[in-house]
Design a protein around this motif. Structure first.
Motif, PDB file in Angstrom:
ATOM      1  N   VAL A 221      -5.648   3.205  13.313  1.00 47.17           N
ATOM      2  CA  VAL A 221      -4.882   2.597  12.216  1.00 47.17           C
ATOM      3  C   VAL A 221      -5.763   2.374  10.985  1.00 47.17           C
ATOM      4  N   PHE A 222      -6.934   1.780  11.175  1.00 44.97           N
ATOM      5  CA  PHE A 222      -7.801   1.534  10.023  1.00 44.97           C
ATOM      6  C   PHE A 222      -8.241   2.857   9.393  1.00 44.97           C
ATOM      7  N   TRP A 223      -8.549   3.821  10.229  1.00 52.16           N
ATOM      8  CA  TRP A 223      -8.923   5.148   9.714  1.00 52.16           C
ATOM      9  C   TRP A 223      -7.796   5.709   8.845  1.00 52.16           C
ATOM     10  N   ALA A 224      -6.559   5.591   9.352  1.00 51.25           N
ATOM     11  CA  ALA A 224      -5.427   6.140   8.612  1.00 51.25           C
ATOM     12  C   ALA A 224      -5.206   5.372   7.312  1.00 51.25           C
ATOM     13  N   TYR A 225      -5.410   4.076   7.363  1.00 52.61           N
ATOM     14  CA  TYR A 225      -5.255   3.241   6.163  1.00 52.61           C
ATOM     15  C   TYR A 225      -6.245   3.684   5.080  1.00 52.61           C
ATOM     16  N   ILE A 226      -7.486   3.882   5.489  1.00 51.56           N
ATOM     17  CA  ILE A 226      -8.514   4.282   4.532  1.00 51.56           C
ATOM     18  C   ILE A 226      -8.248   5.707   4.040  1.00 51.56           C
ATOM     19  N   ALA A 227      -7.918   6.599   4.971  1.00 50.35           N
ATOM     20  CA  ALA A 227      -7.670   7.989   4.586  1.00 50.35           C
ATOM     21  C   ALA A 227      -6.469   8.072   3.649  1.00 50.35           C
ATOM     22  N   PHE A 228      -5.420   7.333   3.979  1.00 48.80           N
ATOM     23  CA  PHE A 228      -4.230   7.346   3.133  1.00 48.80           C
ATOM     24  C   PHE A 228      -4.543   6.781   1.754  1.00 48.80           C
ATOM     25  N   SER A 229      -5.241   5.647   1.705  1.00 50.37           N
ATOM     26  CA  SER A 229      -5.518   5.023   0.411  1.00 50.37           C
ATOM     27  C   SER A 229      -6.306   5.976  -0.488  1.00 50.37           C
ATOM     28  N   GLN A 230      -7.318   6.602   0.097  1.00 54.24           N
ATOM     29  CA  GLN A 230      -8.134   7.511  -0.699  1.00 54.24           C
ATOM     30  C   GLN A 230      -7.302   8.690  -1.195  1.00 54.24           C
ATOM     31  N   TYR A 231      -6.525   9.253  -0.278  1.00 50.64           N
ATOM     32  CA  TYR A 231      -5.708  10.410  -0.659  1.00 50.64           C
ATOM     33  C   TYR A 231      -4.675  10.018  -1.699  1.00 50.64           C
ATOM     34  N   MET A 232      -3.969   8.924  -1.420  1.00 46.81           N
ATOM     35  CA  MET A 232      -2.868   8.534  -2.303  1.00 46.81           C
ATOM     36  C   MET A 232      -3.366   8.261  -3.722  1.00 46.81           C
ATOM     37  N   LEU A 233      -4.475   7.549  -3.834  1.00 45.74           N
ATOM     38  CA  LEU A 233      -4.957   7.195  -5.165  1.00 45.74           C
ATOM     39  C   LEU A 233      -5.411   8.434  -5.929  1.00 45.74           C
ATOM     40  N   ILE A 234      -6.031   9.362  -5.229  1.00 46.49           N
ATOM     41  CA  ILE A 234      -6.495  10.572  -5.917  1.00 46.49           C
ATOM     42  C   ILE A 234      -5.308  11.459  -6.268  1.00 46.49           C
ATOM     43  N   TRP A 235      -4.372  11.562  -5.364  1.00 49.30           N
ATOM     44  CA  TRP A 235      -3.177  12.369  -5.625  1.00 49.30           C
ATOM     45  C   TRP A 235      -2.393  11.798  -6.801  1.00 49.30           C
ATOM     46  N   TYR A 236      -2.243  10.471  -6.804  1.00 49.61           N
ATOM     47  CA  TYR A 236      -1.404   9.831  -7.813  1.00 49.61           C
ATOM     48  C   TYR A 236      -2.023   9.953  -9.204  1.00 49.61           C
ATOM     49  N   ALA A 237      -3.331   9.652  -9.309  1.00 49.06           N
ATOM     50  CA  ALA A 237      -3.965   9.702 -10.628  1.00 49.06           C
ATOM     51  C   ALA A 237      -4.122  11.141 -11.102  1.00 49.06           C
ATOM     52  N   ASN A 238      -4.298  12.069 -10.154  1.00 41.11           N
ATOM     53  CA  ASN A 238      -4.309  13.494 -10.485  1.00 41.11           C
ATOM     54  C   ASN A 238      -5.359  13.850 -11.527  1.00 41.11           C
ATOM     55  N   ILE A 239      -6.560  13.339 -11.337  1.00 38.57           N
ATOM     56  CA  ILE A 239      -7.661  13.650 -12.250  1.00 38.57           C
ATOM     57  C   ILE A 239      -8.423  14.849 -11.669  1.00 38.57           C
ATOM     58  N   PRO A 240      -8.592  15.937 -12.442  1.00 40.42           N
ATOM     59  CA  PRO A 240      -9.158  17.173 -11.882  1.00 40.42           C
ATOM     60  C   PRO A 240     -10.503  16.991 -11.192  1.00 40.42           C
ATOM     61  N   GLU A 241     -11.360  16.099 -11.714  1.00 42.24           N
ATOM     62  CA  GLU A 241     -12.670  15.902 -11.076  1.00 42.24           C
ATOM     63  C   GLU A 241     -12.516  15.493  -9.613  1.00 42.24           C
TER      64      GLU A 241
ATOM     65  N   VAL B 201     -16.687   3.886   3.391  1.00 47.15           N
ATOM     66  CA  VAL B 201     -15.749   3.172   4.253  1.00 47.15           C
ATOM     67  C   VAL B 201     -15.018   4.158   5.156  1.00 47.15           C
ATOM     68  N   TYR B 202     -14.706   5.328   4.597  1.00 48.82           N
ATOM     69  CA  TYR B 202     -14.028   6.349   5.398  1.00 48.82           C
ATOM     70  C   TYR B 202     -14.908   6.746   6.590  1.00 48.82           C
ATOM     71  N   PHE B 203     -16.174   6.948   6.318  1.00 48.26           N
ATOM     72  CA  PHE B 203     -17.083   7.325   7.405  1.00 48.26           C
ATOM     73  C   PHE B 203     -17.259   6.211   8.410  1.00 48.26           C
ATOM     74  N   PHE B 204     -17.225   4.994   7.907  1.00 48.63           N
ATOM     75  CA  PHE B 204     -17.317   3.841   8.795  1.00 48.63           C
ATOM     76  C   PHE B 204     -16.143   3.857   9.779  1.00 48.63           C
TER      77      PHE B 204
ATOM     78  N   PHE C   1     -10.554   0.418  -4.010  1.00 49.38           N
ATOM     79  CA  PHE C   1      -9.789  -0.777  -4.368  1.00 49.38           C
ATOM     80  C   PHE C   1      -8.999  -1.403  -3.215  1.00 49.38           C
ATOM     81  N   PRO C   2      -8.251  -0.631  -2.406  1.00 51.98           N
ATOM     82  CA  PRO C   2      -7.443  -1.324  -1.385  1.00 51.98           C
ATOM     83  C   PRO C   2      -8.262  -2.194  -0.431  1.00 51.98           C
ATOM     84  N   PRO C   3      -9.285  -1.655   0.290  1.00 47.99           N
ATOM     85  CA  PRO C   3     -10.008  -2.567   1.177  1.00 47.99           C
ATOM     86  C   PRO C   3     -10.802  -3.621   0.414  1.00 47.99           C
ATOM     87  N   TYR C   4     -11.252  -3.282  -0.766  1.00 52.43           N
ATOM     88  CA  TYR C   4     -12.012  -4.229  -1.582  1.00 52.43           C
ATOM     89  C   TYR C   4     -11.131  -5.408  -1.975  1.00 52.43           C
ATOM     90  N   PHE C   5      -9.891  -5.137  -2.348  1.00 51.82           N
ATOM     91  CA  PHE C   5      -8.991  -6.230  -2.704  1.00 51.82           C
ATOM     92  C   PHE C   5      -8.633  -7.070  -1.479  1.00 51.82           C
TER      93      PHE C   5
END
Lengths: 474, 433
Positions: B272-292, B223-226, A265-269
């Motif tokens: 910076v872009f790497w950190a932005y992507i890594a943070f976004s992925q981590y933060m969203l997964i951490w926040y939603a806290n879905i076991p899968e 995107v992370y790999f990119f 979502f973030p980069p997509y938005f």
């Protein structure tokens, strides 16, 4: 004027195309751009557009008043589609508010000199779009008279905002973005405001533009400070462009809801915001260059460049749609899968396919140079994008109408107030924009002059310059 | 600065090419040979596969980053970067032989032995009668049939091979002819290849890396790999520029201005872009806290991986961010090269962190909840795949050596900069300020 007009639509890798056409010099640039503001009367089309947009803006304010005395029940929002139109409009406008700072800041950092013709425009658009965007969450809070509770202001009731909520992050993100964008716009405008002041024919103009120009004299020291401030603001604005829309995407993505919780979502938005924002710049630039006779400055090449960015960002958005669908299937998660099947084939499938056509299919026309340079085709595509990007947010927001609890399923339908408020906000946006193109320098004159051949010491051809660097802007 | 055409024309790898080819070749043969030997003698076949995959992905991402950079320069009609483009074109050509390097893994999967590496290749997980049966995996069985998986891999390498061949071939042909039609052709095809690039790069990392834990998923993964591959490539670019200049090559054509811009790109995308992507992925997964989803990160927060994660946070973002934000470090050639060298190391750690961690299947099967899983992991003392092995090093040296040898060979046959490019003079005289 000489007989042979300068052409800048050629494709010659050894030469950079000129960005200003038809043998303009510094004087004619100033005169042509100031004319929009200095002519005693704007064209008739301006009056007609202003009357319509002002009427719609008034309607917007009347409806806000109606909302305040009645309550949010006049909207179509209901459980489980709690957010409805207000958040759709908010995200739509905040997205448009992105291209301005993007064009100015990011294209500046990437040394894209063609930005000079359109950056002022786009920045102004940012400010007005953020004004429209900010209105919706504020009026959506219900008890609008205590809206200041959104800010962490110490009080005797020990009320404190929920710092873990992305909605609160929005408050900070959007207000920071607005402040920096406003500063960026204003600082960039100071030299041009001084030009207005110096050319003022009436006392009123001299006083108003004189105040706004902050005593600018164009001295070496002023320019030095100005350039530094501009670079710093550009560097500050760039992470802000990314952060604001990322935070907006968090509003959805931190939730555990299928269709909302997606890590892309973030980069997509952000890509979607740039996409919608550029489409709006083209939407506004095409009539404005016609109205004020700015075709020498906002050339077909500029429009073509913007159309390329629309194609690029539209394709990135398409990539995000596809990866969401793919992962919804790949994850094997029942609810995620259901949400996406429902999006494509459920009761609001028409909105989904409309979005897909407008955002992904229509911009593909821009693969062809012929279409990138055709005003009617370009206008068709950017109008599609304007519609499509609104529907993108609509599709996301109303996907909640079929949530985990089938007993609460329903069909989200907006009320007339919803629809009129959307139209009214467009009126407000256009009205502010029309005021801008009438009263403020619509193109960054000082910056434009700096990318003209006359600004290049080698322009006269006296020096022995490497091949291909003579006349053009390097 | 004026640079005569003849001085530019003589700028070649020259005698260095055969020496690099030989040195890289020796490293490659020694590295890969000893890897196989250690794998066979030590019986560490599965470890060899993981080490090999990590090294393969590392070289692959650097090459993919180079391909992306080359494509973007043509799409944007960039002038400043012309003198750097030959290096990126040559590094991207590694994508051709990497198809051969991938063959052992593909053959393994095709032979039905893929479960050494990929859990989904174990046919018993799709067998309802088996104790390994996994209902969720059966849903994506069609995606993970060995044949379809291999066909996809062939498709990726075909696309990458075609793109790098076209870009390198046209550019070298232009050296001789100086004909602008080559530029037109490269500009014409680059956007099309970019679309294919996005598709193949994303699917490739899903197929080869994300599917190492076949139940986990993230839309951000491609995107992370990119971002990671750009970090790898820009690091290699800065380091190799510096080394080439120290050897007396590209002296007058590559200036501090180019270093500053390469540094900006490393800073902007790789850090910076790497950190932005890594943070976004981590933060969203951490926040939603879905076991899968959280399992993937939990693995990387336990045992030795905890320190690796912290190393990535500080070493891949915080420290280099502070170091590279200033224009002075980006313009000091040696300083930039050292930081870029560190970033290249960090990129390998990043790849290692993505490929290596795993939760043993038996512990996973025993546990009902993640809490139980964490407890049982801690009781069992399992290291979750965190045991640096000599094979990690030998595989990296092996594939890295081959990459150096073949890039040098490729570069040896042509000029070090695209001397026929119509924007060459713009690039040589370009200034930031």
């Amino acid at each position: 004027m000489e007989a042979t007009p300068i052409d800048n639509t050629f494709e010659d890798p050894g030469q950079r195309a000129p960005l200003v056409l038809n043998h303009n010099d510094f004087t004619s640039v100033t005169t042509d751009i100031c004319r929009a503001s200095e002519s005693p009367r704007p064209p008739r089309a301006w009056y007609i557009a202003f009357a319509i947009s002002a009427a719609l803006a008034s309607l917007f304010f009347l409806l806000i008043f109606y909302l305040f005395i009645t309550g949010v029940g006049i909207w179509g929002n209901h459980s489980p589609t709690m957010w409805g139109f207000p958040i759709v409009n908010f995200v739509f406008w905040i997205g448009i508010g992105h291209a301005g700072t993007l064009i100015s800041a990011i294209l500046f950092l990437f040394r894209q000199k063609w930005r000079t013709a359109i950056n002022r425009f786009a920045e102004a658009m940012t400010i007005f779009a953020v004004v429209c965007a900010g209105t919706f969450p504020v009026i959506h809070v219900g008890r609008v008279w205590v809206v200041y509770w959104l800010f962490p202001i110490p009080n005797q009731m020990e009320l404190w905002p929920q710092f873990r909520s992305p909605l609160l992050w929005d408050v900070f993100a959007v207000s920071t973005y607005f402040t920096v964008s406003l500063l960026f716009w204003y600082v960039g405008m100071i030299p041009d405001l001084a030009t207005f002041r110096d050319r003022a024919a009436t006392k009123t103009r001299a006083i108003i533009y004189g105040l706004l120009a902050l005593g600018w004299t164009g001295s070496n020291r002023h320019w030095h400070r100005y350039e530094r401030a501009y670079l710093l603001l550009a560097a500050l604005a760039t992470p802000l462009v990314l952060s604001v829309h990322s935070v907006v995407s968090f509003d959805f993505a931190v939730a555990q809801l299928p269709g909302w919780h997606s890590t892309i979502f973030p980069p997509y938005f952000v890509a979607g915001a740039i996409f919608g924002g550029f489409a709006m710049v083209v939407t506004l630039a095409v009539p404005s260059r016609q109205l004020w006779g700015l075709k020498d400055f906002i050339t077909m090449r500029h429009l073509e460049n913007m159309n390329k960015i629309i194609l690029l960002t539209g394709s990135i958005v398409g990539y995000a749609y596809v990866s969401e669908f793919f992962i919804a299937w790949y994850s094997g998660a029942t609810y995620e899968g259901f949400a996406f099947i429902n999006r494509a084939f459920g009761q609001h499938a028409w909105a989904y396919w409309l979005m897909l056509f407008c955002n992904v299919v229509a911009p593909q026309l821009f693969w062809f140079k012929r279409f990138r340079r055709s005003i009617p085709v370009m206008y068709f595509v950017v109008m599609c994008v304007n519609v499509g990007m609104w529907f993108e947010r609509f599709v996301i927001v109303i996907s909640l109408e079929q949530d985990f609890l089938p007993s609460s399923w329903g069909y989200f339908a907006p009320t007339w107030v919803d629809l009129m408020m959307l139209v009214g906000s467009m009126g407000l946006f256009l009205m502010l924009f029309l005021l801008f193109i009438r009263y403020l320098p619509v193109i960054a004159m000082a910056e434009l002059k700096a990318v003209m051949p006359q600004a290049d010491p080698h322009t006269s051809g006296e020096h022995d310059t490497p091949a291909g660097q003579n006349r053009e802007v390097v | 600065m004026s640079v005569g055409a003849s001085t530019v024309r003589e700028d070649r790898l020259g005698a260095l090419a055969p020496r690099l080819f030989l040195g890289g070749g020796i490293l490659g043969v020694a590295g890969l040979g000893s890897s196989v030997l250690i794998g066979a003698v030590g019986g560490a076949w599965d470890r060899l596969l993981f080490s090999y995959l990590a090294a393969f992905i590392f070289v692959l991402t650097v090459s993919l980053g180079a391909l992306w950079f080359t494509l973007v320069q043509h799409m944007t009609r960039a002038g400043w970067s012309v003198v750097l483009r030959r290096l990126s074109e040559a590094i991207a050509t590694n994508l051709t032989w990497l198809g051969v390097a991938f063959a052992p893994i593909a053959i393994l999967v095709m032979l039905g032995k893929g479960e050494l590496l990929y859990h989904w290749a174990d046919t018993s997980v799709y067998d309802a009668g088996s104790e390994h049966f996994d209902e969720v995996l059966t849903k994506k069985h069609v995606f993970f049939t060995p044949t379809f998986w291999t066909i996809r891999a062939v498709f990726y390498f075909a696309v990458w091979g075609a793109a790098t061949r076209m870009l390198f071939g046209q550019s070298v042909a232009q050296d001789a002819s100086g004909d602008v039609s080559h530029t037109h052709r490269m500009q014409r095809y680059s956007p099309l290849f970019m679309v294919l690039y996005a598709l193949t790069q994303t699917l490739a990392v899903v197929d080869w890396v994300m599917s190492l834990e076949p139940l986990w998923f993230s839309t951000m993964y491609g995107v992370y790999f990119f971002a990671a591959s750009l970090c790898g490539f820009f690091s290699v670019l800065c380091v190799s520029l510096w080394l080439l200049q120290r050897s007396g090559r590209m002296q007058d054509v590559v200036t501090r201005e180019h270093y500053q811009d390469a540094g900006k790109l490393l800073f902007g995308f790789g850090i910076v872009f790497w950190a932005y992507i890594a943070f976004s992925q981590y933060m969203l997964i951490w926040y939603a806290n879905i076991p899968e989803e959280t399992g993937w990160y939990i693995t990387r927060q336990l045992g030795g991986w905890r320190m690796v994660s912290a190393l990535l946070l500080f070493g891949h973002f915080c420290v280099p961010f502070v170091l590279l934000i200033s224009k002075h470090t980006k313009r000091a050639k040696g300083v930039l090269a050292v930081i870029a060298g560190w970033m290249l190391f960090m990129h390998y750690i990043d790849v290692y962190w993505l490929v290596m961690p795993r939760i043993p299947a038996d512990l996973l099967a025993q546990s009902e909840t993640y809490r139980q899983l964490i407890d049982s992991i801690q009781e069992s003392g399992n290291d979750l795949g965190f045991h640096p092995h000599v094979l990690d090093l030998t595989c990296l040296v092996g594939l890295g050596g081959v990459a150096i040898a073949l890039t040098a060979r490729r570069l040896g046959g042509c000029a070090l900069i695209p001397i026929g490019d119509p924007r060459l003079s713009e690039s040589i005289t370009f200034e930031n300020m």
